[in-house]
Design a protein around this motif. Structure first.
Motif, PDB file in Angstrom:
ATOM      1  N   PHE A   1       7.949  11.623  -0.510  1.00 40.31           N
ATOM      2  CA  PHE A   1       7.883  10.745  -1.421  1.00 40.31           C
ATOM      3  C   PHE A   1       9.162  11.131  -2.457  1.00 40.31           C
ATOM      4  CE2 PHE A   1       6.739   9.359  -5.600  1.00 40.31           C
ATOM      5  CZ  PHE A   1       6.496   8.292  -5.663  1.00 40.31           C
ATOM      6  N   ALA A   2       9.052  12.573  -2.770  1.00 37.92           N
ATOM      7  CA  ALA A   2       9.970  13.011  -3.738  1.00 37.92           C
ATOM      8  C   ALA A   2      11.346  12.843  -3.424  1.00 37.92           C
ATOM      9  CB  ALA A   2       9.551  14.353  -4.046  1.00 37.92           C
TER      10      ALA A   2
ATOM     11  N   GLN B   1       0.162   0.094   0.179  1.00 37.90           N
ATOM     12  CA  GLN B   1       1.306   1.008  -0.133  1.00 37.90           C
ATOM     13  C   GLN B   1       1.870   1.435   0.859  1.00 37.90           C
ATOM     14  OE1 GLN B   1      -0.642   3.856  -2.899  1.00 37.90           O
ATOM     15  NE2 GLN B   1       1.082   3.111  -4.446  1.00 37.90           N
TER      16      GLN B   1
ATOM     17  N   GLU C   1       6.656   3.647  -7.453  1.00 36.98           N
ATOM     18  CA  GLU C   1       5.162   4.098  -7.489  1.00 36.98           C
ATOM     19  C   GLU C   1       4.327   2.983  -6.868  1.00 36.98           C
ATOM     20  OE1 GLU C   1       4.778   5.897 -11.096  1.00 36.98           O
ATOM     21  OE2 GLU C   1       6.027   7.662 -10.468  1.00 36.98           O
TER      22      GLU C   1
ATOM     23  N   LYS D   1       3.003   3.796   3.595  1.00 33.78           N
ATOM     24  CA  LYS D   1       2.805   5.317   3.955  1.00 33.78           C
ATOM     25  C   LYS D   1       3.919   5.963   4.973  1.00 33.78           C
ATOM     26  CE  LYS D   1      -0.899   7.341   4.012  1.00 33.78           C
ATOM     27  NZ  LYS D   1      -1.751   8.189   3.335  1.00 33.78           N
TER      28      LYS D   1
ATOM     29  N   HIS E   1       3.300   4.946  -1.019  1.00 28.94           N
ATOM     30  CA  HIS E   1       2.462   5.890  -1.300  1.00 28.94           C
ATOM     31  C   HIS E   1       2.653   7.281  -1.751  1.00 28.94           C
ATOM     32  CE1 HIS E   1      -1.457   8.136  -0.172  1.00 28.94           C
ATOM     33  NE2 HIS E   1      -1.879   6.965  -0.479  1.00 28.94           N
ATOM     34  N   PRO E   2       2.167   7.956  -2.442  1.00 29.11           N
ATOM     35  CA  PRO E   2       2.478   9.514  -2.832  1.00 29.11           C
ATOM     36  C   PRO E   2       2.699  10.300  -1.543  1.00 29.11           C
ATOM     37  CG  PRO E   2       0.744   8.886  -4.230  1.00 29.11           C
ATOM     38  CD  PRO E   2       0.814   7.677  -3.254  1.00 29.11           C
ATOM     39  N   SER E   3       1.896  10.186  -0.504  1.00 28.71           N
ATOM     40  CA  SER E   3       1.988  10.860   0.717  1.00 28.71           C
ATOM     41  C   SER E   3       3.260  10.349   1.688  1.00 28.71           C
ATOM     42  CB  SER E   3       0.724  11.201   1.508  1.00 28.71           C
ATOM     43  OG  SER E   3       0.213   9.814   1.764  1.00 28.71           O
TER      44      SER E   3
END
Length: 123
Positions: free
Chosen positions: A43-44, A108, A24, A110, A28-30
């Motif tokens: 990400f998932a 992060q 994390e 991407k 990056h979450p995206s």
């Protein structure tokens, strides 16, 4: 560029890939990826894939890093990689590129892409 190379190589390490906190922090979450297999990840799905990995004893060798600024807070990191087995066998040669974005507090990952390539000399 040094911090980006450092963070990129952190992601090559099994222990880091198994740590949700490290993942994390670095990804990056995206996030999105097109792997050298042609499979796409977000990400998932990359978290799920990394958490299911088993230790192999192989290490990732990476070299010839080049950093290209795309915007003041966006960098493209290009390099070559190969997998080195404990026996010394070298395989899975790839050219790779990662897009890193500065979030205001940290860099992060991407986007990442790996493309198989012919064998090259490890330096």
């Amino acid at each position: 560029m040094d911090i980006l190379v450092e963070q990129e190589t952190e992601l090559h390490r099994y222990e880091v890939r198994q740590s949700r906190a490290d993942v994390e922090r670095l990804i990056h979450p995206s996030f999105s990826e097109v792997g050298k297999s042609g499979v796409s990840f977000d990400f998932a799905s990359i978290v799920k894939m990394m958490s299911s990995e088993e230790p192999t004893g192989c290490r990732v060798h990476s070299q010839n890093y080049v950093c290209v600024q795309l915007a003041p807070s966006v960098q493209l990191l290009k390099y070559e990689s190969a997998s080195v087995a404990p026996t010394g066998e070298i395989r899975d040669y790839a050219k790779r590129c990662s897009i890193w974005a500065f979030t205001g507090t940290c860099w992060q990952l991407k986007y990442h892409q790996g493309t198989p390539c012919p064998a090259f000399e490890l330096i």
